[in-house]
Design a protein around this motif. Structure first.
Motif, short mmCIF file in Angstrom:
data_model
loop_
_atom_site.label_atom_id
_atom_site.label_comp_id
_atom_site.label_asym_id
_atom_site.label_seq_id
_atom_site.Cartn_x
_atom_site.Cartn_y
_atom_site.Cartn_z
N THR A 196 0.83 -1.20 0.00
CA THR A 196 0.00 0.00 0.00
C THR A 196 0.87 1.25 0.00
O THR A 196 0.61 2.21 -0.75
CB THR A 196 -0.96 -0.01 1.20
N GLU A 197 1.91 1.27 0.82
CA GLU A 197 2.83 2.42 0.81
C GLU A 197 3.50 2.55 -0.55
O GLU A 197 3.71 3.66 -1.06
CB GLU A 197 3.87 2.27 1.92
N ARG A 198 3.84 1.43 -1.18
CA ARG A 198 4.50 1.48 -2.49
C ARG A 198 3.54 2.02 -3.55
O ARG A 198 3.93 2.79 -4.43
CB ARG A 198 5.01 0.09 -2.87
N CYS A 199 2.27 1.62 -3.48
CA CYS A 199 1.26 2.14 -4.41
C CYS A 199 1.05 3.64 -4.21
O CYS A 199 0.87 4.39 -5.18
CB CYS A 199 -0.06 1.40 -4.23
N ALA A 200 1.05 4.08 -2.95
CA ALA A 200 0.89 5.50 -2.66
C ALA A 200 2.03 6.31 -3.28
O ALA A 200 1.81 7.36 -3.90
CB ALA A 200 0.83 5.73 -1.15
N GLU A 238 -1.42 -5.38 5.85
CA GLU A 238 -1.40 -3.93 5.67
C GLU A 238 -2.77 -3.29 5.80
O GLU A 238 -2.89 -2.13 6.23
CB GLU A 238 -0.78 -3.59 4.32
N GLN A 239 -3.85 -4.01 5.44
CA GLN A 239 -5.19 -3.42 5.48
C GLN A 239 -5.64 -3.12 6.90
O GLN A 239 -6.54 -2.29 7.11
CB GLN A 239 -6.21 -4.31 4.76
N LEU A 240 -5.03 -3.77 7.88
CA LEU A 240 -5.42 -3.52 9.27
C LEU A 240 -5.05 -2.11 9.72
O LEU A 240 -5.65 -1.59 10.67
CB LEU A 240 -4.77 -4.55 10.20
N ARG A 241 -4.11 -1.46 9.03
CA ARG A 241 -3.77 -0.08 9.39
C ARG A 241 -4.97 0.85 9.16
O ARG A 241 -5.19 1.79 9.92
CB ARG A 241 -2.56 0.43 8.63
N PHE A 242 -5.73 0.59 8.09
CA PHE A 242 -6.95 1.37 7.88
C PHE A 242 -7.90 1.20 9.06
O PHE A 242 -8.41 2.18 9.62
CB PHE A 242 -7.65 0.93 6.59
N MET A 243 -8.12 -0.04 9.47
CA MET A 243 -9.08 -0.32 10.53
C MET A 243 -8.59 0.21 11.87
O MET A 243 -9.38 0.75 12.66
CB MET A 243 -9.35 -1.82 10.60
N GLU A 244 -7.30 0.08 12.14
CA GLU A 244 -6.76 0.55 13.42
C GLU A 244 -6.74 2.07 13.51
O GLU A 244 -6.59 2.63 14.61
CB GLU A 244 -5.36 -0.02 13.65
N GLU A 274 -13.63 4.29 1.53
CA GLU A 274 -12.33 4.80 1.11
C GLU A 274 -11.43 3.70 0.56
O GLU A 274 -10.47 3.97 -0.16
CB GLU A 274 -11.63 5.48 2.28
N ILE A 275 -11.73 2.46 0.93
CA ILE A 275 -10.94 1.32 0.47
C ILE A 275 -11.88 0.12 0.35
O ILE A 275 -12.80 -0.04 1.17
CB ILE A 275 -9.77 1.00 1.43
N ALA A 276 -11.65 -0.70 -0.64
CA ALA A 276 -12.44 -1.92 -0.81
C ALA A 276 -11.50 -3.06 -1.16
O ALA A 276 -10.42 -2.86 -1.73
CB ALA A 276 -13.48 -1.74 -1.91
N THR A 277 -11.93 -4.28 -0.82
CA THR A 277 -11.11 -5.46 -1.08
C THR A 277 -12.02 -6.66 -1.32
O THR A 277 -13.11 -6.73 -0.73
CB THR A 277 -10.13 -5.70 0.10
N GLY A 298 -9.37 3.82 12.31
CA GLY A 298 -10.76 4.23 12.25
C GLY A 298 -11.35 4.36 10.86
O GLY A 298 -12.39 5.00 10.70
N ARG A 299 -10.71 3.75 9.85
CA ARG A 299 -11.22 3.82 8.49
C ARG A 299 -11.89 2.49 8.13
O ARG A 299 -11.34 1.41 8.36
CB ARG A 299 -10.08 4.10 7.50
N ALA A 300 -13.08 2.60 7.55
CA ALA A 300 -13.83 1.40 7.19
C ALA A 300 -13.25 0.76 5.94
O ALA A 300 -12.82 1.44 5.02
CB ALA A 300 -15.30 1.75 6.96
N VAL A 301 -13.26 -0.57 5.94
CA VAL A 301 -12.82 -1.34 4.77
C VAL A 301 -14.04 -2.10 4.24
O VAL A 301 -14.64 -2.91 4.95
CB VAL A 301 -11.69 -2.32 5.15
N LEU A 302 -14.39 -1.85 3.00
CA LEU A 302 -15.53 -2.50 2.37
C LEU A 302 -15.10 -3.85 1.78
O LEU A 302 -14.12 -3.92 1.03
CB LEU A 302 -16.08 -1.61 1.24
N CYS A 303 -15.79 -4.91 2.14
CA CYS A 303 -15.53 -6.24 1.56
C CYS A 303 -16.52 -6.47 0.41
O CYS A 303 -17.73 -6.33 0.59
CB CYS A 303 -15.71 -7.33 2.61
#
Length: 266
Positions: free
Chosen positions: A82-86, A221-227, A128-131, A229-234
């Motif tokens: 994710t950092e590399r994509c950013a 890496e996706q847990l950083r969004f959740m930790e 803001e993010i989906a997976t 306070g950002r929602a992750v859409l499945c």
């Protein structure tokens, strides 16, 4: 809505050094590197404006340019894909409305997984993010359980709520089930497919957020969004008879080659 697919690839994998350049034989015996197969998978996705490989390694850069891929060189200090994509999105000048992270170890990712993922993020303006997540059959679930018994890290699993918002991701098999399932039987376990679609503001903010204890423990890496306070859409996707697996360990090479042969993938 413009879409960029970035394929993060690093040579110094802790579990499998040099993994992007590992050769995989297809159904006809043709041998192509893991990163080339992942790039080809990305190029099959409809509605995408640009595909790049994001790496910090000159060996990967040379290999990718040899088969025609566009490469963006990124810092060796990127902690994850994710950092590399950013960083890659920033170096390209930004401007894309959705950035997709197709990790370079997922050559069996079918194009409709990513197309459905993009459509899912577009249809959820608050996200803001989906997976993608894929319901496991008994054969896949048993493969996960066997990997864990052998001390190997296999696939990642996901649990999510009634609104398809992620509750947790783990390299352990969750939720727990005591049942034994037949190979073709549907199970309550969902395989997390290692692809992400981000809105650019969230992606740009990600590297500045603190790394939490769950991300450190799980290495996800996706847990950083959740930790933070950002929602992750499945977004649930359908296999449509296609086998799916990611190359996590050296033992996965023969497994993926067998799958490609069975599916007739060159």
């Amino acid at each position: 809505m413009s879409v960029l697919i970035a394929i993060p690839a690093r040579y110094a994998s802790s579990r499998y050094p040099g993994k992007p350049l590992v050769e995989l034989r297809g159904a006809t015996g043709a041998s192509l590197s893991l990163i080339e197969r992942s790039w080809r998978a990305a190029c099959e996705v409809g509605g995408v404006d640009r595909v790049v490989v994001a790496t910090d390694d000159e060996r990967i850069r040379a290999a990718c340019e040899a088969f025609g891929a566009e490469v963006v060189m990124t810092s060796p200090d990127c902690a994850n894909g994710t950092e590399r994509c950013a960083e890659a999105h920033e170096k390209l000048g930004g401007g894309f409305e959705i950035v997709v992270n197709l990790q370079g170890d997922a050559p069996l990712t079918p194009h409709w997984f990513i197309e459905d993922l993009i459509a899912g993020l577009r249809g959820a303006p608050q996200a803001e993010i989906a997976t993608p997540v894929l319901r496991c059959d008994g054969e896949t679930l048993n493969g996960f359980l066997n990997d864990r018994k052998a001390g190997r890290v296999g696939g990642t699993t996901a649990v999510f709520d009634a609104m398809n918002q992620a509750m947790y991701f783990s390299k352990e098999v969750i939720p727990f089930t005591s049942r034994t399932y037949g190979d073709a039987e549907e199970t309550p376990v969902f395989h997390h497919v290692g692809v992400y679609a981000y809105r650019p503001d969230a992606l740009a903010s990600y590297p500045s957020w603190p790394t939490g204890p769950l991300e450190q423990l799980e290495g996800l890496e996706q847990l950083r969004f959740m930790e933070n306070g950002r929602a992750v859409l499945c977004v649930e996707v359908e296999a449509r008879g296609r086998q799916f697996w990611e190359l996590n360990n050296p033992q996965d090479v023969s497994k993926i080659e067998t799958m490609m042969s069975q599916m007739g993938l060159v």
